[in-house]
Enzyme design. Sequence first.
Site, mmCIF file in Angstrom:
data_model
loop_
_atom_site.group_PDB
_atom_site.id
_atom_site.type_symbol
_atom_site.label_atom_id
_atom_site.label_comp_id
_atom_site.label_asym_id
_atom_site.label_seq_id
_atom_site.Cartn_x
_atom_site.Cartn_y
_atom_site.Cartn_z
ATOM 1 N N HIS A 1 49.751 42.748 34.100
ATOM 2 C CA HIS A 1 49.373 41.850 33.019
ATOM 3 C C HIS A 1 48.818 42.624 31.826
ATOM 4 O O HIS A 1 48.459 43.803 31.940
ATOM 5 C CB HIS A 1 48.318 40.845 33.492
ATOM 6 C CG HIS A 1 47.055 41.510 33.974
ATOM 7 N ND1 HIS A 1 46.894 41.929 35.273
ATOM 8 C CD2 HIS A 1 45.893 41.839 33.331
ATOM 9 C CE1 HIS A 1 45.691 42.476 35.420
ATOM 10 N NE2 HIS A 1 45.061 42.443 34.249
ATOM 11 N N HIS B 1 45.345 45.166 38.985
ATOM 12 C CA HIS B 1 44.167 45.347 39.824
ATOM 13 C C HIS B 1 44.596 45.299 41.291
ATOM 14 O O HIS B 1 45.529 44.574 41.650
ATOM 15 C CB HIS B 1 43.129 44.253 39.564
ATOM 16 C CG HIS B 1 42.795 44.077 38.117
ATOM 17 N ND1 HIS B 1 42.202 45.070 37.370
ATOM 18 C CD2 HIS B 1 42.994 43.022 37.279
ATOM 19 C CE1 HIS B 1 42.023 44.626 36.135
ATOM 20 N NE2 HIS B 1 42.510 43.394 36.042
ATOM 21 N N GLU C 1 41.626 37.411 39.147
ATOM 22 C CA GLU C 1 40.922 36.834 38.004
ATOM 23 C C GLU C 1 41.682 35.649 37.442
ATOM 24 O O GLU C 1 42.840 35.394 37.811
ATOM 25 C CB GLU C 1 40.726 37.893 36.917
ATOM 26 C CG GLU C 1 42.038 38.458 36.388
ATOM 27 C CD GLU C 1 41.852 39.740 35.565
ATOM 28 O OE1 GLU C 1 40.864 40.436 35.779
ATOM 29 O OE2 GLU C 1 42.719 40.014 34.714
ATOM 30 N N ARG D 1 45.623 51.321 34.657
ATOM 31 C CA ARG D 1 46.463 51.192 33.468
ATOM 32 C C ARG D 1 47.778 51.941 33.670
ATOM 33 O O ARG D 1 47.775 53.099 34.102
ATOM 34 C CB ARG D 1 45.743 51.753 32.239
ATOM 35 C CG ARG D 1 44.526 50.956 31.820
ATOM 36 C CD ARG D 1 43.953 51.479 30.494
ATOM 37 N NE ARG D 1 43.297 52.767 30.658
ATOM 38 C CZ ARG D 1 42.005 52.927 30.885
ATOM 39 N NH1 ARG D 1 41.220 51.866 30.983
ATOM 40 N NH2 ARG D 1 41.478 54.127 31.006
#
Length: 645
Positions: free
Chosen positions: A488, A413, A430, A508
């Site tokens: 991740h 991200h 996050e 992605r």
Amino acid sequence: MIAVIDLGGTNTKYGLVESGKIIVANSTPAEPQDGLEKHLNKVVKLINDLCKDFGKKISNCQGIGLLSTGTVNSKDMLVLSTNEKYDDAKGFNFKNWALEKTGLELRIENDAKGALLGEYHYGAGQGSDNVMMITFGTGIGTAVISEGQLLTGSNFFGGNLGGHMIVKTGGRKCTCGARGCLEAEASGWALPIIAKEHPLFSSSSLKNETVIGFKEMLEHAEKGDECAIDIRRHCFQIWGEAIVSYIHLFDPERIILGGGLMNSADLVLPLFEKTIKEMAWSQGKGLQLVKAEHPDNAGILGAAALFKNEDKAYYPLTFEQVYKPTIWGGELLQKLPRTLPESSMPIGESWEIVDRPDDQSRVVTGELAGKSLRELIQSDPEGIVGDGHQANQPFPLLMKIIDAGQDLSLQVHPDEETCKYIEGAEPKTEMWYVLDHKPEAEILTGIQEGVSAEQFRKSVNDPNIKDLMHSYTSEQGQSFFIKATTMHAIGGGNLIYEVQQNSDTTYRVSDWGRVDKEGNPRELHVDQAMACLEHTLGNKKPGAHRIMPLAFTPLTHNSELKRRQLALCEHFHVEEIEFEGAITLPVNTGTFQTVYAVDSDLRIECGGKSYAVKHGQTCLIPAKCGECTVYAPVKSRVVSAKTPA
């Protein structure tokens, strides 16, 4: 229940008000010579004693409403001027004082405006949205509500200085420094001066009075004293003409008259009405001239009315989940006590709290049931989210549960810096908390030491790209902090509770060769993903992303209560709390708090009511909710999140 303080020049009134009703009120000498802070500390102690009499404590109050003389900046909670009353109030940090001494939010307003608010909401001003109040006391105080809004002005004295309107050129010197002000020519403090300067005073019965006030002046005039009669004529002429000027300036539909003068309302009102009819535009048609309904306690009620907007229900909120079917969804979510919707694809995500243009959480319990989170924030942004939040700003976080039946894509991200260069991108940091997992489930997070961004890019189509990542075997209760620009992937067989910035931007780099039912692969975003890495790393070798072991640290005061910090950053603070019995959450921290029930059903008591939070459910406690106590039937854990205040 609101704690209220009305700082008067002679006496300070204080008390407790609930739902517009005075539970108890009292007064104490003002003592300005001892300093404001010392006096306020004394008053808080007196209010606390009142609370004890009702089996409560001051922390049970929703806040403190305070009225002060002088010019008050109610937005920043500052006293700007005092006209020689409590001069140390200027620059005093009322907000910090209240938080330090009581843990409560404080709201402050000018005393004349506060009196009008009291009458507007609970007295003679009800039913009218254009109201003025004039208080004839030691001075002459005024305040105006226009179209339902308290008139403030650019310097916070809009409608407030009616007593300092010039009514006589070159007249008597006023306490404000000007000459010929209404107060200097016809107020309580000026009346003795006016009387003693009158040529008939030496032969007047007024000279025998120890105190010359409105009551004495009117009584002696009724008995035929020529000096008192002339002073009465002088005062009523000036007052009447001033009221006519107010009508022309503010165009009220109702004028409320208060103060000591109104003890003679039967005499006063007809005289004012006569002057208005003779001098006012349109003869004052439609204007109502009324006596204050709460002459002694309008200020107390007005101080409580500073929290009037808080009549909107503040209570722990639970929401209807927003479910997201995905190609990689799992079955662990079914173990939680909830009914999942039917779907042709498995449910991969349950959005617990969301405020996005296309997705909204909706309240399921209480009087706000059916309202969206966006509606709540637009109605009262600071009450729901916290200090400084604006109505057009979304809720800052998104809470979700991820049920990974298969490996999620290898992804990244963007951070705030990367978003400057990618159109439509939103930053996303996050954290994950492992709720449940299957054997052999793993987490991939962070690129291995010694791997450059260039080397990583060359491997994106290699099925062995996993070998370039740090891998962790999943453990229940384990936490991971995924800072934006950290590569991740959540492995299959994990049930994850996620707290993140309010963003839906994901890039992605690999979907492990997965295709949908029609044989189509999902879109990849290699260039954008590498921009995140290269902006952060360039061609340097990235540092390792290590998960530091986090052990429970019992709090010294209670061995049954244990806290564990899970994530701490500029976007959110997240902790795990393990307890048995009950815990009381901190109040008035300037921000909201969320509670996720990890192990069992919970019960939250707030404002004398009880609210259920089911196992596996997330509850939002609004910023202005007040004290909440969480009860668990057995030893339980909660994950609590908030933004930095």
